[in-house]
Design an enzyme around this catalytic site. Structure first.
Site, PDB file in Angstrom:
ATOM      1  N   CYS A   1       0.827  -1.204   0.000  1.00 47.95           N
ATOM      2  CA  CYS A   1       0.000   0.000   0.000  1.00 47.95           C
ATOM      3  C   CYS A   1       0.866   1.261   0.000  1.00 47.95           C
ATOM      4  O   CYS A   1       1.997   1.242  -0.504  1.00 47.95           O
ATOM      5  CB  CYS A   1      -0.964  -0.009   1.173  1.00 47.95           C
TER       6      CYS A   1
ATOM      7  N   ASP B   1      -4.012   1.570   9.573  1.00 48.13           N
ATOM      8  CA  ASP B   1      -5.190   2.448   9.656  1.00 48.13           C
ATOM      9  C   ASP B   1      -5.715   2.485  11.074  1.00 48.13           C
ATOM     10  O   ASP B   1      -6.240   3.505  11.524  1.00 48.13           O
ATOM     11  CB  ASP B   1      -6.266   1.974   8.685  1.00 48.13           C
TER      12      ASP B   1
HETATM   13  C1  RUB Z   1      -4.197   3.386   3.085  1.00 51.49           C
HETATM   14  C2  RUB Z   1      -3.491   2.431   3.974  1.00 51.49           C
HETATM   15  C3  RUB Z   1      -2.217   2.905   4.613  1.00 51.49           C
HETATM   16  C4  RUB Z   1      -2.559   3.414   6.016  1.00 51.49           C
HETATM   17  C5  RUB Z   1      -1.387   4.141   6.653  1.00 51.49           C
HETATM   18  O1  RUB Z   1      -5.431   2.887   2.629  1.00 51.49           O
HETATM   19  O2  RUB Z   1      -3.923   1.320   4.258  1.00 51.49           O
HETATM   20  O3  RUB Z   1      -1.302   1.866   4.733  1.00 51.49           O
HETATM   21  O4  RUB Z   1      -3.655   4.325   5.927  1.00 51.49           O
HETATM   22  O5  RUB Z   1      -1.077   5.308   5.914  1.00 51.49           O
HETATM   23  P1  RUB Z   1      -6.334   3.799   1.659  1.00 51.49           P
HETATM   24  P2  RUB Z   1      -0.300   6.548   6.628  1.00 51.49           P
HETATM   25  O6  RUB Z   1      -5.496   4.120   0.460  1.00 51.49           O
HETATM   26  O7  RUB Z   1      -7.521   2.914   1.355  1.00 51.49           O
HETATM   27  O8  RUB Z   1      -6.729   5.044   2.441  1.00 51.49           O
HETATM   28  O9  RUB Z   1       0.930   5.979   7.233  1.00 51.49           O
HETATM   29  O10 RUB Z   1      -0.022   7.506   5.515  1.00 51.49           O
HETATM   30  O11 RUB Z   1      -1.225   7.105   7.669  1.00 51.49           O
END
Ligand code: RUB
Length: 320
Positions: free
Chosen positions: A133, A202
């Site tokens: 991701c 998340d």
């Molecule tokens: C994004 C996702 C990221 C986390 C952490 O999912 O799973 O790994 O949100 O991101 P989506 P961060 O694209 O569906 O929002 O470290 O930037 O908070």
């Protein structure tokens, strides 16, 4: 015109739309955008009485919180800003929201920076990380490792269906990190060349479970089987307070069209498509949760949660 309880400022409406459609995505970025939208609502509210102002802010909070259910950074951001609201006059209330939104956004940046510095210490010169991701918290660890003079390589999973891996690949290339892009199904094969699986989150539950982009749990199980450590970069904003009292984290189900186009469906025939956006990685597959307050074995994260949320009681600040 006076805004009624159900109307929100166009900037809030547009932030809510962008979050729901994933124009704005990733837990930390969503939190930042929500705090910014509340600040615009406060700045430009035409409320004439304190009661009206409070109602406007609650309506904005409700509009934003309903956009995506899984990343706890969103309600945590709204709680932070709205709980900072205080004062007897409209002007007093307005400036309290502006202050708490600005403070929240500053702390968000600072936390990511501090987390990155801590996470970087786990990476050695010449290491290869595998990503899944797109996580700004995870990339902060790589950025700080580079600042420490280490050479880092990355194997980047494409991350179906929305291919957030492409965003990660672009960011890493901007940092001059050599990137090998692979399809999700190739991950196990490339674990032999990986020193750390590095993902974001998340939400983190009180038992240390990590809720992150769908596919994280399978990757973690495979990595454990191959003896590759799994590091989760997640600032404390990702800790989910409700899980301390037994609530589970809702997993967002997204549109089937992210998986199957109408043309594909016409070709295949009528099928049921399931499209969960996130999954749950049990704590036993996670080696370390890296936060701005230090790194924790997942099972001990509840201690930090008690310290941070222990005194929070009562209803949600966006409820009427
Ligand atoms: C994004 C996702 C990221 C986390 C952490 O999912 O799973 O790994 O949100 O991101 P989506 P961060 O694209 O569906 O929002 O470290 O930037 O908070």
């Amino acid at each position: 015109m006076t805004q009624s309880d159900s109307e929100v400022h166009p900037a809030v409406e547009s932030a809510a739309e962008d979050i729901a459609t994933m124009e704005i995505r990733g837990a930390a970025t969503i939190a930042d955008a929500a705090a910014e939208a509340l600040a615009v609502e406060a700045e430009e509210s035409e409320a004439e009485t304190p009661a009206e102002f409070r109602a406007t802010m609650r309506a904005a909070g409700r509009r934003l919180v309903e956009t995506r259910p899984t990343a706890v950074s969103l309600p945590n951001a709204l709680r932070y800003v709205l709980r900072g609201m205080g004062g007897e006059s409209v002007e007093g209330l307005r400036s309290s929201i502006l202050d708490s939104a600005a403070e929240f956004r500053r702390e968000l940046d600072q936390a990511q920076d501090n987390l990155g510095r801590i996470g970087a210490n786990r990476l050695r010169d010449g290491d290869t990380v595998m990503t899944h991701c797109h996580s700004t918290d995870a990339l902060s660890c790589v950025e700080h490792a580079l600042d420490q003079g280490k050479e880092i390589h990355a194997i980047v999973k494409e991350t179906r269906p929305r291919k957030q891996g492409h965003i990660t690949a672009r960011w890493l290339r901007e940092m001059d990190v050599p990137v090998t892009l692979i399809v999700d199904n190739a991950a196990r094969r490339y674990l032999d060349q990986t020193d750390h699986v590095l993902v974001g989150a998340d939400s983190i539950a009180a038992d240390g479970s990590v809720i992150n982009k769908i596919g994280t749990s399978g990757l973690a199980v495979n990595a454990r089987e191959r003896g590759v450590p799994i590091m989760v970069a997640a600032q404390t904003l990702k800790l989910h307070p409700d899980t301390m009292t037994g609530h589970t984290v809702e997993i967002e189900m997204r549109d089937e069209r992210e998986v199957l186009t109408l043309d594909d469906e016409a070709d295949i025939g009528d099928v049921t498509v399931e499209n969960p956006a996130f999954d749950v990685t049990p704590p036993r597959y996670v080696d370390a949760i890296v936060t701005e307050r230090g790194q924790f074995p997942p099972e001990s994260i509840v201690t930090l949660m008690r310290e941070l949320f222990g005194d929070q009681q009562g209803g949600e600040p966006w409820e009427t």
